[in-house]
Design an enzyme around this catalytic site. Structure first.
Site, PDB file in Angstrom:
ATOM      1  N   ASP A  51       0.957  -1.080  -0.185  1.00 24.93           N
ATOM      2  CA  ASP A  51       0.191  -0.201  -0.084  1.00 24.93           C
ATOM      3  C   ASP A  51       1.010   1.236  -0.048  1.00 24.93           C
ATOM      4  O   ASP A  51       1.872   1.219   0.725  1.00 24.93           O
ATOM      5  CB  ASP A  51      -0.992  -0.085   1.107  1.00 24.93           C
ATOM      6  CG  ASP A  51      -2.113   0.858   1.516  1.00 24.93           C
ATOM      7  OD1 ASP A  51      -1.799   1.993   0.666  1.00 24.93           O
ATOM      8  OD2 ASP A  51      -3.079   0.460   1.491  1.00 24.93           O
ATOM      9  N   TYR A 141     -12.781  14.144  -5.053  1.00 21.22           N
ATOM     10  CA  TYR A 141     -12.068  13.244  -5.818  1.00 21.22           C
ATOM     11  C   TYR A 141     -11.468  14.112  -6.911  1.00 21.22           C
ATOM     12  O   TYR A 141      -9.796  14.092  -7.133  1.00 21.22           O
ATOM     13  CB  TYR A 141     -13.177  12.253  -6.561  1.00 21.22           C
ATOM     14  CG  TYR A 141     -12.407  11.632  -7.458  1.00 21.22           C
ATOM     15  CD1 TYR A 141     -11.392  10.599  -7.594  1.00 21.22           C
ATOM     16  CD2 TYR A 141     -12.840  11.815  -9.091  1.00 21.22           C
ATOM     17  CE1 TYR A 141     -10.752  10.112  -8.693  1.00 21.22           C
ATOM     18  CE2 TYR A 141     -12.101  11.105 -10.161  1.00 21.22           C
ATOM     19  CZ  TYR A 141     -11.008  10.329  -9.820  1.00 21.22           C
ATOM     20  OH  TYR A 141     -10.852   9.582 -11.040  1.00 21.22           O
ATOM     21  N   LYS A 145      -6.880  14.680  -7.209  1.00 16.94           N
ATOM     22  CA  LYS A 145      -6.054  14.458  -8.420  1.00 16.94           C
ATOM     23  C   LYS A 145      -5.474  15.966  -8.933  1.00 16.94           C
ATOM     24  O   LYS A 145      -4.380  15.693  -9.420  1.00 16.94           O
ATOM     25  CB  LYS A 145      -7.114  14.078  -9.545  1.00 16.94           C
ATOM     26  CG  LYS A 145      -7.588  12.415  -9.271  1.00 16.94           C
ATOM     27  CD  LYS A 145      -6.502  11.675  -9.362  1.00 16.94           C
ATOM     28  CE  LYS A 145      -7.045   9.982  -9.305  1.00 16.94           C
ATOM     29  NZ  LYS A 145      -5.958   9.050  -9.756  1.00 16.94           N
ATOM     30  N   ARG A 276     -28.200  12.621 -11.025  1.00 12.59           N
ATOM     31  CA  ARG A 276     -27.363  12.384 -10.064  1.00 12.59           C
ATOM     32  C   ARG A 276     -26.428  13.763  -9.938  1.00 12.59           C
ATOM     33  O   ARG A 276     -26.131  14.412 -10.664  1.00 12.59           O
ATOM     34  CB  ARG A 276     -26.393  11.169 -10.627  1.00 12.59           C
ATOM     35  CG  ARG A 276     -25.273  10.591  -9.674  1.00 12.59           C
ATOM     36  CD  ARG A 276     -24.318   9.632 -10.108  1.00 12.59           C
ATOM     37  NE  ARG A 276     -23.748  10.057 -11.445  1.00 12.59           N
ATOM     38  CZ  ARG A 276     -22.853   9.290 -11.954  1.00 12.59           C
ATOM     39  NH1 ARG A 276     -22.751   8.061 -11.656  1.00 12.59           N
ATOM     40  NH2 ARG A 276     -22.143   9.467 -12.941  1.00 12.59           N
ATOM     41  N   SER A 277     -26.265  13.997  -8.560  1.00 13.44           N
ATOM     42  CA  SER A 277     -25.628  15.287  -8.164  1.00 13.44           C
ATOM     43  C   SER A 277     -24.392  15.253  -8.783  1.00 13.44           C
ATOM     44  O   SER A 277     -23.399  14.335  -8.874  1.00 13.44           O
ATOM     45  CB  SER A 277     -25.702  15.727  -6.797  1.00 13.44           C
ATOM     46  OG  SER A 277     -24.965  15.093  -6.320  1.00 13.44           O
ATOM     47  N   ASP A 279     -23.088  15.818 -11.912  1.00  9.36           N
ATOM     48  CA  ASP A 279     -23.160  15.310 -13.358  1.00  9.36           C
ATOM     49  C   ASP A 279     -23.192  16.511 -14.405  1.00  9.36           C
ATOM     50  O   ASP A 279     -24.335  17.324 -14.480  1.00  9.36           O
ATOM     51  CB  ASP A 279     -24.164  14.485 -13.750  1.00  9.36           C
ATOM     52  CG  ASP A 279     -23.727  12.896 -13.481  1.00  9.36           C
ATOM     53  OD1 ASP A 279     -22.722  12.853 -13.270  1.00  9.36           O
ATOM     54  OD2 ASP A 279     -24.529  11.978 -13.463  1.00  9.36           O
TER      55      ASP A 279
HETATM   56  N1  UFG Z   1     -25.306   7.026 -15.711  1.00  3.53           N
HETATM   57  C1  UFG Z   1     -26.697   6.840 -15.680  1.00  3.53           C
HETATM   58  N2  UFG Z   1     -27.127   5.636 -15.109  1.00  3.53           N
HETATM   59  C2  UFG Z   1     -26.264   4.909 -14.279  1.00  3.53           C
HETATM   60  C3  UFG Z   1     -24.952   5.356 -14.396  1.00  3.53           C
HETATM   61  C4  UFG Z   1     -24.323   6.396 -15.143  1.00  3.53           C
HETATM   62  O1  UFG Z   1     -27.466   7.447 -16.284  1.00  3.53           O
HETATM   63  O2  UFG Z   1     -26.789   3.880 -13.844  1.00  3.53           O
HETATM   64  C5  UFG Z   1     -24.897   8.140 -16.424  1.00  3.53           C
HETATM   65  C6  UFG Z   1     -24.081   9.288 -15.542  1.00  3.53           C
HETATM   66  O3  UFG Z   1     -25.029  10.136 -15.237  1.00  3.53           O
HETATM   67  C7  UFG Z   1     -23.319  10.130 -16.554  1.00  3.53           C
HETATM   68  C8  UFG Z   1     -22.875   8.931 -17.605  1.00  3.53           C
HETATM   69  O4  UFG Z   1     -23.920   8.029 -17.352  1.00  3.53           O
HETATM   70  O5  UFG Z   1     -23.886  11.019 -17.444  1.00  3.53           O
HETATM   71  C9  UFG Z   1     -21.462   8.188 -17.487  1.00  3.53           C
HETATM   72  O6  UFG Z   1     -21.491   7.959 -15.734  1.00  3.53           O
HETATM   73  P1  UFG Z   1     -20.355   7.117 -15.154  1.00  3.53           P
HETATM   74  O7  UFG Z   1     -20.600   6.999 -13.628  1.00  3.53           O
HETATM   75  O8  UFG Z   1     -20.043   5.846 -15.952  1.00  3.53           O
HETATM   76  O9  UFG Z   1     -19.082   8.011 -15.468  1.00  3.53           O
HETATM   77  P2  UFG Z   1     -18.705   9.415 -15.049  1.00  3.53           P
HETATM   78  O10 UFG Z   1     -18.654  10.542 -16.186  1.00  3.53           O
HETATM   79  O11 UFG Z   1     -19.573   9.805 -13.892  1.00  3.53           O
HETATM   80  O12 UFG Z   1     -17.324   9.451 -14.396  1.00  3.53           O
HETATM   81  C10 UFG Z   1     -16.153   8.969 -15.202  1.00  3.53           C
HETATM   82  C11 UFG Z   1     -14.871   8.511 -14.232  1.00  3.53           C
HETATM   83  C12 UFG Z   1     -14.818   9.381 -13.042  1.00  3.53           C
HETATM   84  C13 UFG Z   1     -14.296  10.658 -13.606  1.00  3.53           C
HETATM   85  C14 UFG Z   1     -15.407  11.368 -14.334  1.00  3.53           C
HETATM   86  C15 UFG Z   1     -14.842  12.516 -14.911  1.00  3.53           C
HETATM   87  O13 UFG Z   1     -15.669   7.322 -13.793  1.00  3.53           O
HETATM   88  O14 UFG Z   1     -13.684   8.901 -12.339  1.00  3.53           O
HETATM   89  O15 UFG Z   1     -15.818  10.496 -15.505  1.00  3.53           O
HETATM   90  O16 UFG Z   1     -15.285  12.692 -16.256  1.00  3.53           O
HETATM   91  F1  UFG Z   1     -14.390  11.609 -12.457  1.00  3.53           F
END
Ligand code: UFG
Length: 324
Positions: A51, A141, A145, A276-277, A279
């Protein structure tokens, strides 16, 4: 060339390790296995379970290893969890990252390639997002980074360790041997494919009232093998730099669901849920710098190929690595 891959048992780290080994690099994987999987470590790599919180251990590994470079994938990456438990994110992604940066200096490692993220941009002020776009993270997060990007900048100036911060957009897809297995799973494509597998009844689309043509969020899905290519090229970058990595093609949630229906032949029922908050409407990468400076050429530019590769891996590994 000898590379230490921290987090090499995780989703992107495992595919990058495989890619390096395929290109004749020597690889040592260092991973705590907290979220990673032992079976995701390529059998050609040396493996050290450890780790980054263990400062003495990582310093010893770097002093003894004679590594030419470090790739740093070892981090927590759930936006929602980071909003509930910021300490977990700043400790691992920042403080433990500093242990690794110090170990690089102690071991005279010349180059660090760091997994950064589009989340460092927060609600971006322009689209596509360029390297010069202002970085204003909206969750711990992304902030953790961004903070580590800054640590690397100062270590390069003061200690001469060259770095590349690679800001991934939405990592997706699988290699022939390694794929996505998170617990819990929160990402769109694996969740949709669980519906096709019969493990879930439906996919819930998080909101259809965004300012996009079909009302659902647009993201830039980039194949993990294209990310792997960028990591390998970044080892030879002439100087330190930051690079956004995406295809430049945005796809909406609905378009991904539709693509998965074509790939799997499954109806994949979808239902509209609430937002989802945190986004943003649209996250699309401007990756000209990676193409120009690193010579990066993504091979997977269409959603069908990306989703197909994930689906093939799931069909071979219906329960993922099945080790948690
Ligand atoms: N989504 C849904 N339903 C779900 C899951 C996701 O509609 O059950 C939507 C989310 O709202 C989003 C899109 O699908 O609009 C993509 O969601 P993800 O969770 O797959 O990915 P994120 O865009 O939230 O996150 C990714 C990485 C993060 C990073 C982010 C930065 O996983 O680590 O991109 O852009 F921070």
């Amino acid at each position: 060339m000898k590379v230490l891959v921290c987090g090499g048992a995780g989703y992107i780290g495992s595919a990058c390790s495989e890619y390096l080994l395929d290109h004749s690099y020597e690889v040592t994987v260092f991973d705590s296995l907290i979220t990673g999987h032992r079976k995701a470590v390529d059998s050609r790599a040396e493996f050290i379970k450890g780790d980054l919180a263990d400062r003495d251990l990582i310093i010893k590994v770097c002093e003894n290893g004679r590594f030419d470079a470090i790739m740093h994938f070892a981090a927590f990456s759930l936006v929602g969890e980071s909003m509930r438990d910021p300490s977990k994110y700043f400790r691992n992604n920042l403080a433990n990252g500093i242990n690794l940066a110090d170990a690089a200096v102690a071991g005279r490692v010349k180059t660090i390639v760091f997994s950064s993220t589009a989340a460092t941009f927060g609600e971006p002020e322009e689209s596509p997002i360029r390297e010069t776009t202002a970085q204003n993270p909206i969750n711990p997060y992304g902030e953790s980074k961004l903070a580590f990007e800054k640590v690397l900048k100062w270590y390069s100036i003061i200690h001469g360790v060259k770095y590349a911060a690679l800001r991934y957009f939405n990592a997706a897809g699988a290699s022939a041997n390694f794929g996505e297995d998170h617990n819990p799973e929160t990402h769109l494509i694996p969740l949709i494919l669980q519906v096709a597998q019969g493990k879930r009844d439906k996919i819930v689309i998080f909101g259809d009232d965004y300012v996009t043509p079909d009302g659902t969020c647009i993201r830039d899905y980039i194949h993990i093998l294209d990310l792997a290519q960028a990591h390998m090229l970044a080892l030879d970058a002439p100087e330190s730099g930051h690079y956004n990595l995406g295809t430049g093609n945005g796809l909406s949630v609905r378009e991904i669901v539709e693509t998965a229906r074509r790939v799997t032949g499954h109806a994949i029922p979808a239902e509209i849920g609430s937002r989802r908050s945190g986004d943003p409407d649209r996250l699309i990468a401007g990756s000209e710098l990676a193409r120009r400076i690193l010579g990066w050429k993504p091979q997977f530019e269409n959603a069908y190929d990306i989703v197909s590769s994930a689906w093939e891996w799931i069909r071979k590994n219906p329960d993922g690595y099945n080790d948690k």
